[in-house]
Design an enzyme around this catalytic site. Structure first.
Site, PDB file in Angstrom:
ATOM      1  N   GLU A  52       0.747  -1.354   0.057  1.00 56.00           N
ATOM      2  CA  GLU A  52      -0.140   0.141  -0.103  1.00 56.00           C
ATOM      3  C   GLU A  52       0.899   1.421  -0.125  1.00 56.00           C
ATOM      4  O   GLU A  52       0.524   2.280  -0.554  1.00 56.00           O
ATOM      5  CB  GLU A  52      -0.798   0.116   1.290  1.00 56.00           C
ATOM      6  CG  GLU A  52      -2.105  -1.053   1.008  1.00 56.00           C
ATOM      7  CD  GLU A  52      -1.845  -2.507   1.449  1.00 56.00           C
ATOM      8  OE1 GLU A  52      -2.679  -3.248   1.834  1.00 56.00           O
ATOM      9  OE2 GLU A  52      -0.499  -2.521   2.010  1.00 56.00           O
ATOM     10  N   PHE A 114     -11.910  -7.148  13.672  1.00 60.47           N
ATOM     11  CA  PHE A 114     -10.794  -7.831  12.707  1.00 60.47           C
ATOM     12  C   PHE A 114     -10.553  -6.731  11.717  1.00 60.47           C
ATOM     13  O   PHE A 114     -11.384  -6.009  11.177  1.00 60.47           O
ATOM     14  CB  PHE A 114     -11.222  -9.112  12.261  1.00 60.47           C
ATOM     15  CG  PHE A 114     -10.175  -9.717  11.036  1.00 60.47           C
ATOM     16  CD1 PHE A 114      -8.899 -10.029  11.598  1.00 60.47           C
ATOM     17  CD2 PHE A 114     -10.436  -9.724   9.764  1.00 60.47           C
ATOM     18  CE1 PHE A 114      -7.971 -10.418  10.825  1.00 60.47           C
ATOM     19  CE2 PHE A 114      -9.248 -10.152   8.874  1.00 60.47           C
ATOM     20  CZ  PHE A 114      -8.255 -10.596   9.581  1.00 60.47           C
ATOM     21  N   GLN A 115      -9.167  -6.385  11.759  1.00 62.24           N
ATOM     22  CA  GLN A 115      -8.711  -5.064  10.694  1.00 62.24           C
ATOM     23  C   GLN A 115      -9.119  -3.891  10.865  1.00 62.24           C
ATOM     24  O   GLN A 115      -9.477  -3.237   9.856  1.00 62.24           O
ATOM     25  CB  GLN A 115      -8.715  -5.874   9.335  1.00 62.24           C
ATOM     26  CG  GLN A 115      -7.691  -6.821   8.911  1.00 62.24           C
ATOM     27  CD  GLN A 115      -7.445  -7.159   7.644  1.00 62.24           C
ATOM     28  OE1 GLN A 115      -8.509  -7.069   6.594  1.00 62.24           O
ATOM     29  NE2 GLN A 115      -6.427  -7.725   7.243  1.00 62.24           N
ATOM     30  N   LYS A 164     -17.872  -0.846   5.547  1.00 58.07           N
ATOM     31  CA  LYS A 164     -18.347  -1.922   4.647  1.00 58.07           C
ATOM     32  C   LYS A 164     -19.770  -1.781   4.371  1.00 58.07           C
ATOM     33  O   LYS A 164     -20.270  -2.198   3.295  1.00 58.07           O
ATOM     34  CB  LYS A 164     -17.683  -3.181   4.982  1.00 58.07           C
ATOM     35  CG  LYS A 164     -18.035  -4.385   3.908  1.00 58.07           C
ATOM     36  CD  LYS A 164     -17.208  -5.583   4.390  1.00 58.07           C
ATOM     37  CE  LYS A 164     -17.315  -6.573   3.098  1.00 58.07           C
ATOM     38  NZ  LYS A 164     -16.560  -7.919   3.480  1.00 58.07           N
ATOM     39  N   MET A 482      24.271   8.751   2.294  1.00 58.91           N
ATOM     40  CA  MET A 482      24.198   9.830   3.015  1.00 58.91           C
ATOM     41  C   MET A 482      24.590   9.779   4.629  1.00 58.91           C
ATOM     42  O   MET A 482      25.033  10.424   5.175  1.00 58.91           O
ATOM     43  CB  MET A 482      23.057  10.514   2.847  1.00 58.91           C
ATOM     44  CG  MET A 482      22.694  11.945   3.195  1.00 58.91           C
ATOM     45  SD  MET A 482      24.089  13.089   2.511  1.00 58.91           S
ATOM     46  CE  MET A 482      23.100  13.339   0.897  1.00 58.91           C
TER      47      MET A 482
END
Length: 586
Positions: A52, A114-115, A164, A482
Site C-alpha cells: 500500500e 478484525f482489521q 463496509k 548519506m
C-alpha cells in the site's frame, strides 16, 4: 441528474466523473464491494501494487507528472496504516491525492473488530483533510469534495474512510455539478496593493535574488511561464529548492542552481548576501535556511504563497502575499511591463560580477577517474544520453538524489519527481510506475541508491505485470551513502550500521522479476551500457557500481549558515574544514 446505486458503485461513478483513469490499490476484506464494482465496469483502470505504500507513491508520481489528482484504494487496518508513509510524503510535498480506505461496518467501529483501526485518527496529522462516512446520503458529496480539497489551494492528500455496510447500502448518486461546494475557498488572487509594493521593492533592490519552490510547479504551466518572463524582465538571478527544479530552465545563464544543504556555492552565497529575497511558492524549510539567525541577515524578504499559514511561519518576512503563484506572478509581470521604471542596472551589474566570481569556484567539481565510476560522472553521462528525449526522472532518497539534483539539468517543470519534505527512502521505484502509466511512450528513469530502492523493490512486479518499461538506475556504493557521509564528517568515521552487508545480485534479481538486469563497473563502459538500457523496451535494473568513498558536496552542515558550507576540496573532517570564526575555507 440523480440515480440510485450502492455505495461501492458511487465510488466508481465518482472516480469516473472526476476524470480518474488509473486507480492504484490493493484489495482486502473491507473494500471487496468496491473491487466487485470495479470488476463490472471499464472506465477506471485499477493498478495492482504489491504494497500500500507503493500505491500512494505511484499515485504521487502520477499526480506530479500530470498535474492531476492521484487516486488510491486500500483496505482497512493494515491496508490503511501501510499507506501512512505515502500520505505523509504527499502532505509534506503538497501532492494532490485522494485515498479511499475500507473500514469495518459501522456497528463494529470501536469494538476492536478484525482489521479495524482508527483510520481518521491515525491519518489526521498526515492529511490535508479526512472523512469517515457514516451515512450513504453523505457519500456523493464527500467523494466530490475530496477531489476539490486535494487539488485546490495548497494541494495535499485527502482520506475517505468508508465502512463496509455503507459500501453495500443504496442511495441517490449526484454528479459533481449537482453539488455546490461550501466552506473551503482558498484565496487565489493576491492583494493588488501588496503586489505593487513588491514591484517597488524589486525596482530599488541592489542585490536581489528569486528563491522559488515546488509551489510554482503546483500552480501549473502559467505560473512557470510568468516566472520565466519576470526573471527575464528584471534581470535578477534565480535559485530553487529541490522540489522547484524545472520551473526555470537550468540552461539559462540567470539560473544559479539549487540552493540549500547541497546547493551550489553561488546560489547559497547569493542568498546569504542578497538585500532582497523574493520567495515564491517555497516555505523556508530548514534544509534551505540553515541557521535561522544567520539566514540572509541583511535582506528584506517578500514571500508569495497560497498557504497563509506558511507566511511568517519559519522566517519573518517584510511583505507577505497570499495567493496563487500563477495569478500573483502574472500581475507582477504586467506591472513590470507597464511601468517605465527599471531595476537598478548599475547595482545589478556589480551583483552579477560578484555572482560570476562565486560561479568561478566551480563548486560541483569532483576528481574524475578512469578506473572507477564516480557517481557524479554516472549522472552526467545519463543526462547526456537522455537530455534530448521525452524523459521523466524519479529518485529514491540519499546521496544519489542530491547528485541527480546537481547534475541532471531540468529545463521543464513536472519532469522531476522526488521526496523532499519527508525524505522517503523507497519513493522512486513506485513513483516511476505511476509516471510511466501516465506517460506510456516516455522514458522514465528512477535514479536510485541500492539501499533505498530495496525498500519498495517488490513494485518491480507491478512494472512487469503492466509492461511498464521503467529504468531503475542504481548508483551502487554498498553503503547507505548519506548516512555514511554524515558519520564520516560528523561522527569520526564510525560507520555504525550504514554498510550494506548482504546486497542481492541486482542482475539476477531483475531476471527473477522477469525484467532485464545490466551491470556496469568501468567508466569506459558506461555510455554503451546506458544506451543498452534505454533501448530495451522492458523494465530494467541497471547496477552502476560507483566509488564507495565519494561524498556529496557542497554541503552545509546541519545548524550552520549558508556561508559556512563545505566544498569537495576542503578537508574531510568537519572540525578541520571550518575555521574558528565559522567561515568556509576556500
Amino acid at each position: 441528474m440523480t440515480r440510485e446505486m450502492t455505495g461501492a458503485e458511487m465510488v466508481i461513478a465518482a472516480l469516473a466523473d472526476q476524470g480518474v483513469e488509473h486507480l492504484f490499490g490493493y484489495p482486502g476484506g473491507s473494500v471487496l464491494p468496491i473491487y466487485d464494482a470495479l470488476f463490472q465496469q471499464d472506465k477506471v483502470r485499477h493498478i495492482l501494487v504489491r504494497h500500500e505504500q507503493g500505491a500512494v507513491h505511484a499515485a504521487e508520481g502520477y499526480a506530479r507528472s500530470t498535474g492531476k489528482v492521484g487516486c488510491v484504494l486500500v483496505t482497512s487496518g493494515p491496508g490503511a496504516t501501510n499507506a501512512v508513509t505515502g500520505l505523509t510524503d504527499a502532505l509534506c510535498d503538497s501532492v494532490p491525492i485522494v485515498c479511499i480506505t475500507g473500514q469495518v461496518p459501522t456497528h463494529l467501529i470501536g469494538n476492536d473488530a478484525f482489521q479495524e483501526c482508527d483510520t481518521v485518527g491515525i491519518t489526521r496529522p498526515c492529511t490535508k483533510y479526512n472523512y469517515l462516512v457514516k451515512k450513504i446520503e453523505d457519500l456523493p458529496r464527500v467523494l466530490h469534495e475530496a477531489f476539490q480539497i486535494a487539488a485546490s489551494g495548497r494541494p495535499g492528500p485527502v482520506v475517505i474512510d468508508i465502512p463496509k455496510d455503507i459500501q453495500f447500502a443504496k442511495g441517490l448518486y449526484f454528479k459533481p455539478k449537482d453539488l455546490p461546494h461550501k466552506g473551503y475557498k482558498p484565496k487565489v488572487e493576491g492583494d493588488p496593493e501588496k503586489i505593487k509594493a513588491a514591484a517597488e521593492m524589486m525596482r530599488h533592490a541592489k542585490r536581489p535574488v528569486f528563491y522559488t519552490g515546488g509551489g510554482v510547479i503546483n500552480a501549473g504551466p502559467d505560473a512557470c511561464h510568468h516566472l520565466r518572463d519576470l526573471v527575464k524582465l528584471t534581470g535578477f538571478p534565480i535559485t530553487s529548492t529541490l522540489l522547484g527544479l524545472g520551473a526555470f530552465p537550468a540552461a539559462d545563464p540567470q539560473w544559479l542552481g539549487m540552493l540549500g544543504m547541497h546547493g551550489t556555492y553561488e546560489a547559497n552565497l547569493a542568498m546569504h548576501d542578497c538585500d532582497l529575497m523574493i520567495c515564491i511558492g517555497a516555505r523556508f524549510d530548514d534544509r534551505i535556511t540553515g541557521r535561522l539567525d544567520a539566514f540572509a541577515p541583511d535582506s528584506r524578504k517578500i514571500h508569495i504563497d497560497i498557504d497563509p499559514s506558511s507566511i511568517n511561519k519559519n522566517v519573518k518576512v517584510d511583505l507577505g502575499i497570499v495567493g496563487d503563484c500563477a495569478n500573483v506572478l502574472g500581475e507582477m509581470v504586467r506591472l513590470w511591463r507597464s511601468n517605465t521604471a527599471q531595476a537598478d542596472k548599475t547595482s545589478l551589474d556589480r551583483w552579477w560580477k560578484q555572482i560570476e566570481k562565486w560561479r568561478g569556484r566551480k563548486s560541483l567539481s569532483y576528481r574524475p577517474s578512469n578506473e572507477i565510476i564516480k557517481p557524479q560522472y554516472a549522472i552526467q553521462r545519463l543526462y547526456e544520453a537522455t537530455k534530448d528525449r521525452d524523459v521523466y526522472i524519479t529518485t529514491e532518497v540519499g546521496q544519489h538524489q542530491m547528485w541527480a539534483a546537481q547534475f541532471y539539468h531540468f529545463q521543464e517543470p513536472n519532469r522531476w519527481m522526488t521526496s523532499g519534505g519527508l525524505g522517503t527512502m523507497g519513493y522512486g521505484l513506485p513513483a516511476s510506475v505511476g509516471v510511466q502509466l501516465a506517460h506510456p511512450t516516455s522514458l522514465v528513469i528512477d535514479i536510485a541508491g541500492e539501499a533505498s530502492v530495496l525498500m519498495t523493490m517488490q513494485e518491480m512486479s507491478t512494472a512487469v505485470q503492466y509492461r511498464l518499461p521503467i529504468k531503475i538506475f542504481i548508483l551502487n556504493n554498498s553503503y547507505m551513502g548519506m548516512v555514511r557521509q554524515w558519520q564520516e564528517l560528523l561522527h569520526g568515521g564510525r560507520y555504525s550500521e550504514s554498510y550494506s552487508a548482504a546486497l542481492p545480485d541486482f542482475v539476477k534479481l531483475a531476471e527473477a522479476y522477469h525484467a532485464v538486469g545490466i551491470r556496469c563497473e568501468k567508466p569506459g563502459d558506461l555510455d554503451r551500457a546506458i544506451k543498452e538500457m534505454i533501448d530495451i523496451d522492458r523494465p530494467v535494473i541497471f547496477d552502476c557500481v560507483v566509488d564507495q568513498t565519494e561524498n556529496c558536496f557542497p554541503m552545509i552542515p546541519s545548524g550552520r549558515a549558508h556561508n559556512e558550507m563545505l566544498l569537495g576540496d576542503t578537508v574531510g573532517k568537519l572540525e578541520d574544514a571550518v575555521t574558528e570564526e565559522g567561515k568556509m575555507l576556500v
